[in-house]
Design a protein around this motif. Structure first.
Motif, mmCIF file in Angstrom:
data_model
loop_
_atom_site.group_PDB
_atom_site.id
_atom_site.type_symbol
_atom_site.label_atom_id
_atom_site.label_comp_id
_atom_site.label_asym_id
_atom_site.label_seq_id
_atom_site.Cartn_x
_atom_site.Cartn_y
_atom_site.Cartn_z
ATOM 1 N N ASP A 187 64.572 65.448 -12.112
ATOM 2 C CA ASP A 187 64.004 64.890 -10.871
ATOM 3 C C ASP A 187 65.081 64.119 -10.101
ATOM 4 O OD1 ASP A 187 61.509 65.872 -11.569
ATOM 5 O OD2 ASP A 187 60.925 64.020 -12.589
ATOM 6 N N ARG A 188 65.904 63.384 -10.837
ATOM 7 C CA ARG A 188 66.986 62.633 -10.158
ATOM 8 C C ARG A 188 67.903 63.610 -9.418
ATOM 9 N NH1 ARG A 188 66.062 59.832 -14.909
ATOM 10 N NH2 ARG A 188 65.389 57.705 -14.501
ATOM 11 N N ASP A 189 68.155 64.757 -10.054
ATOM 12 C CA ASP A 189 69.016 65.762 -9.413
ATOM 13 C C ASP A 189 68.344 66.303 -8.152
ATOM 14 O OD1 ASP A 189 70.734 65.379 -11.493
ATOM 15 O OD2 ASP A 189 70.177 67.210 -12.578
ATOM 16 N N ILE A 190 67.033 66.563 -8.238
ATOM 17 C CA ILE A 190 66.303 67.102 -7.074
ATOM 18 C C ILE A 190 66.409 66.120 -5.916
ATOM 19 C CG2 ILE A 190 63.953 67.561 -6.203
ATOM 20 C CD1 ILE A 190 63.324 68.684 -9.042
ATOM 21 N N VAL A 191 66.220 64.834 -6.204
ATOM 22 C CA VAL A 191 66.239 63.820 -5.143
ATOM 23 C C VAL A 191 67.658 63.679 -4.571
ATOM 24 C CG1 VAL A 191 65.946 61.346 -4.695
ATOM 25 C CG2 VAL A 191 64.181 62.622 -5.934
ATOM 26 N N ARG A 192 68.648 63.747 -5.425
ATOM 27 C CA ARG A 192 70.037 63.644 -4.931
ATOM 28 C C ARG A 192 70.340 64.807 -3.992
ATOM 29 N NH1 ARG A 192 72.702 64.951 -9.021
ATOM 30 N NH2 ARG A 192 72.497 63.000 -10.176
ATOM 31 N N GLU A 193 69.934 66.014 -4.403
ATOM 32 C CA GLU A 193 70.210 67.177 -3.552
ATOM 33 C C GLU A 193 69.478 67.078 -2.210
ATOM 34 O OE1 GLU A 193 69.487 70.705 -5.949
ATOM 35 O OE2 GLU A 193 71.067 69.916 -7.275
ATOM 36 N N LEU A 194 68.272 66.570 -2.268
ATOM 37 C CA LEU A 194 67.453 66.500 -1.057
ATOM 38 C C LEU A 194 67.947 65.429 -0.089
ATOM 39 C CD1 LEU A 194 64.680 67.693 0.017
ATOM 40 C CD2 LEU A 194 63.641 65.613 -0.877
ATOM 41 N N THR A 195 68.320 64.273 -0.622
ATOM 42 C CA THR A 195 68.604 63.130 0.258
ATOM 43 C C THR A 195 70.094 62.833 0.374
ATOM 44 O OG1 THR A 195 68.511 61.547 -1.562
ATOM 45 C CG2 THR A 195 66.433 62.028 -0.422
ATOM 46 N N GLY A 196 70.875 63.334 -0.564
ATOM 47 C CA GLY A 196 72.315 63.048 -0.553
ATOM 48 C C GLY A 196 72.647 61.675 -1.094
ATOM 49 N N VAL A 197 71.653 60.927 -1.548
ATOM 50 C CA VAL A 197 71.967 59.630 -2.154
ATOM 51 C C VAL A 197 71.523 59.593 -3.606
ATOM 52 C CG1 VAL A 197 71.937 58.260 -0.013
ATOM 53 C CG2 VAL A 197 69.850 58.520 -1.352
ATOM 54 N N GLU A 198 72.196 58.724 -4.329
ATOM 55 C CA GLU A 198 71.969 58.576 -5.764
ATOM 56 C C GLU A 198 70.889 57.511 -5.962
ATOM 57 O OE1 GLU A 198 72.958 59.794 -9.394
ATOM 58 O OE2 GLU A 198 74.410 60.234 -7.798
ATOM 59 N N MET A 214 80.995 63.418 -3.683
ATOM 60 C CA MET A 214 80.269 62.358 -4.411
ATOM 61 C C MET A 214 79.175 61.737 -3.546
ATOM 62 S SD MET A 214 81.721 59.632 -7.076
ATOM 63 C CE MET A 214 80.528 58.532 -6.435
ATOM 64 N N SER A 215 78.016 61.525 -4.108
ATOM 65 C CA SER A 215 76.942 60.905 -3.320
ATOM 66 C C SER A 215 77.023 59.386 -3.433
ATOM 67 C CB SER A 215 75.591 61.399 -3.823
ATOM 68 O OG SER A 215 75.538 61.273 -5.222
#
Ligand code: CS2
Length: 483
Positions: free
Chosen positions: A231-242, A1-2
């Motif tokens: 886009d939210r998914d891309i950012v979560r994968e990239l940064t590990g935060v929600e 979970m992020s």
């Protein structure tokens, strides 16, 4: 979970101590564009001058506040192109006020002497003006409401005037009003609208505003598509935060600002902005080259089945049309050096082609009634006055007319977003597929076309001819033929 993006979860700390930041700017219209543009420049300033934090305000919907409040108003800007994605957290927005539920607090904040700049990105329609003349639209429902109830305003002009009135009554200095919208001479336009509104309320207040308030012009540029769940998914994968509302944008950013800030300003020139004496030539270049191309290819692209700008500009006919529109019809109307304009054009074509930016043609197609005057019609007027051809520009106008009929080339409905959508649709319904009737009906809207263009035979003929071709041959074939 992020984990959720918050001050605690920040992996890379901000370059400044956020607790030491105090508000110096109120920004009206805290949408994606502001968060990708001015808020980033301000974020870069805060390490050297923490007195310029931003209080954002949304005038219509509380969704930005709802998304950002649980994450301390921090958010991610993801910069994307074919080479990949780089993410950065922005902390310059200290709070967001929802005008509908926090109107009093917003007005008190606007009147706070610590606030030295009130900036705006409320989109073209947020100025409640007549786009053809740039004057306040006194019949606009929000203006009518604000004149009846001036102490609880809902419009941007109403809020600015009420806050300036409070400052004057308290003997405080005014703030500088900085429009960051895609309007021609945006500072002069907002100055005119605000003083016209003030004059309807109190001529002495209008005189005070005219004498004391600065309204610098600015040219803003960064392409910022609306954020999607993907886009939210891309950012979560990239940064590990929600992040509930990250911003996706391109590497390019530009801000040219008229250096007229009697109440002081951040040292924007140290973080990449250009502070100049005269912005209007830059504004004209950007509105006519970038936005004129954007609108033209969005109407044609949407009708031709292109969901994104990158797809539209990949169509050889559209690409050639846009290249020709800029080179042969727009560039000769601009005061810049030809070589510089060619380089600007080529850079624009490369930006439009950015495959990582999912910029929907439908998004750009919105609010055409507010956009056409400064994007296409001003250029058309200049060229008609010089007896020059307007074929490609007129196709942009005709494609808008075809688009606002609300039915696409497959017979499917188009979700036309425009403050005048219902009127446009009624005109289109009455005209059917009769190009002449449709062009006549739409050209009869003086708030878009003024009174000069409808009576110009060359313009009317070019638009009507293209409209007939769009109905007959479809958008992509027509673009290819006109290119
Ligand atoms: C676009 C602009 O949505 C639109 O109408 O043309 O938002 C454009 O992306 C920006 O002006 C780029 O700076």
């Amino acid at each position: 979970m992020s984990t959720r993006l918050t001050m605690k979860s920040l992996v890379t700390p901000l370059a400044y101590d956020r607790k030491a930041v105090t508000p110096g700017i109120v920004h009206l219209g805290i949408g994606a564009f502001h968060r990708a543009h001015m808020a980033v420049y301000v974020d870069d300033i805060l390490a050297t001058d923490p007195s310029w934090g931003i209080i954002g305000a949304s005038l219509r919907r509380p969704d930005t506040k709802d998304a950002l409040a649980p994450q301390d108003f921090l958010y991610t800007v993801a910069i994307r192109d074919a080479a990949g994605t780089r993410a950065r957290v922005i902390g310059s927005i200290l709070d967001v006020l929802d005008a509908n539920t926090q109107r009093k607090e917003l007005i008190v904040t606007l009147a706070d002497p610590r606030i030295r700049i009130v900036s705006l990105t409320v989109t073209e329609k947020g100025y409640c003006h007549d786009p053809a003349t740039g004057n306040l639209d006194q019949r606009h429902p929000d203006i009518v409401a604000d004149l009846a109830n001036p102490h609880a305003p809902i419009s941007a002009p109403g809020l600015l005037v009420r806050a300036l009135e409070l400052r004057r009554e308290a003997g405080n200095a005014p703030f500088t009003v900085l429009s960051c919208d895609n309007l021609p001479s945006n500072g002069k336009t907002v100055a005119r609208i605000v003083t016209q509104f003030a004059r309807l309320r109190d001529p002495a207040l209008a005189d005070w505003i005219a004498e004391h308030v600065a309204f610098p012009c600015s040219m803003v540029d960064r392409i910022v598509p609306a954020t999607t769940d993907a886009d939210r998914d891309i950012v979560r994968e990239l940064t590990g935060v929600e992040d509930a509302w990250p911003i996706m944008t391109e590497p390019f950013t530009q801000w040219v600002i008229e250096d007229h800030f009697p109440q002081g300003r951040p040292a924007f020139e140290t973080v990449g902005a250009q502070l100049v004496e005269e912005v209007e030539a830059f504004e004209l270049m950007k509105l006519r080259m970038l936005n004129g191309s954007h609108s033209t290819m969005s109407y044609i692209g949407y009708l031709g089945g292109c969901q994104f700008v990158s797809e539209a500009v990949a169509d050889p006919g559209i690409r050639q049309l846009i290249h020709g529109l800029m080179t042969s019809e727009v560039m000769p109307t601009l005061p810049m050096d030809r070589k510089d304009l060619e380089a600007y054009r080529d850079a624009l074509l490369a930006r439009f082609a950015n495959p990582a930016l999912k910029h929907r043609t439908w998004q750009i197609a919105m609010d055409g009634s507010q956009k056409l005057p400064q994007r296409l019609l001003g250029t058309i007027r200049d060229r008609l006055a010089a007896d020059q051809s307007i074929q490609r520009l007129a196709l942009g106008v005709a494609a808008w007319m075809r688009y606002v009929t609300g039915i696409d080339e497959k017979g499917e409905p188009i979700d036309v977003k425009d403050p005048h959508a219902a009127r446009l649709r009624a005109i289109a319904d009455a005209a059917g597929r009769d190009a002449e009737k449709l062009a006549d009906g739409l050209l009869g809207l003086p708030e878009i076309f003024g009174t000069d263009l409808p009576s110009n035979a060359a313009f009317r003929g070019a638009v009507t001819g293209h409209l007939a071709a769009l109905f007959r041959d479809g958008a992509l074939a027509t673009a290819k033929a006109v290119a």
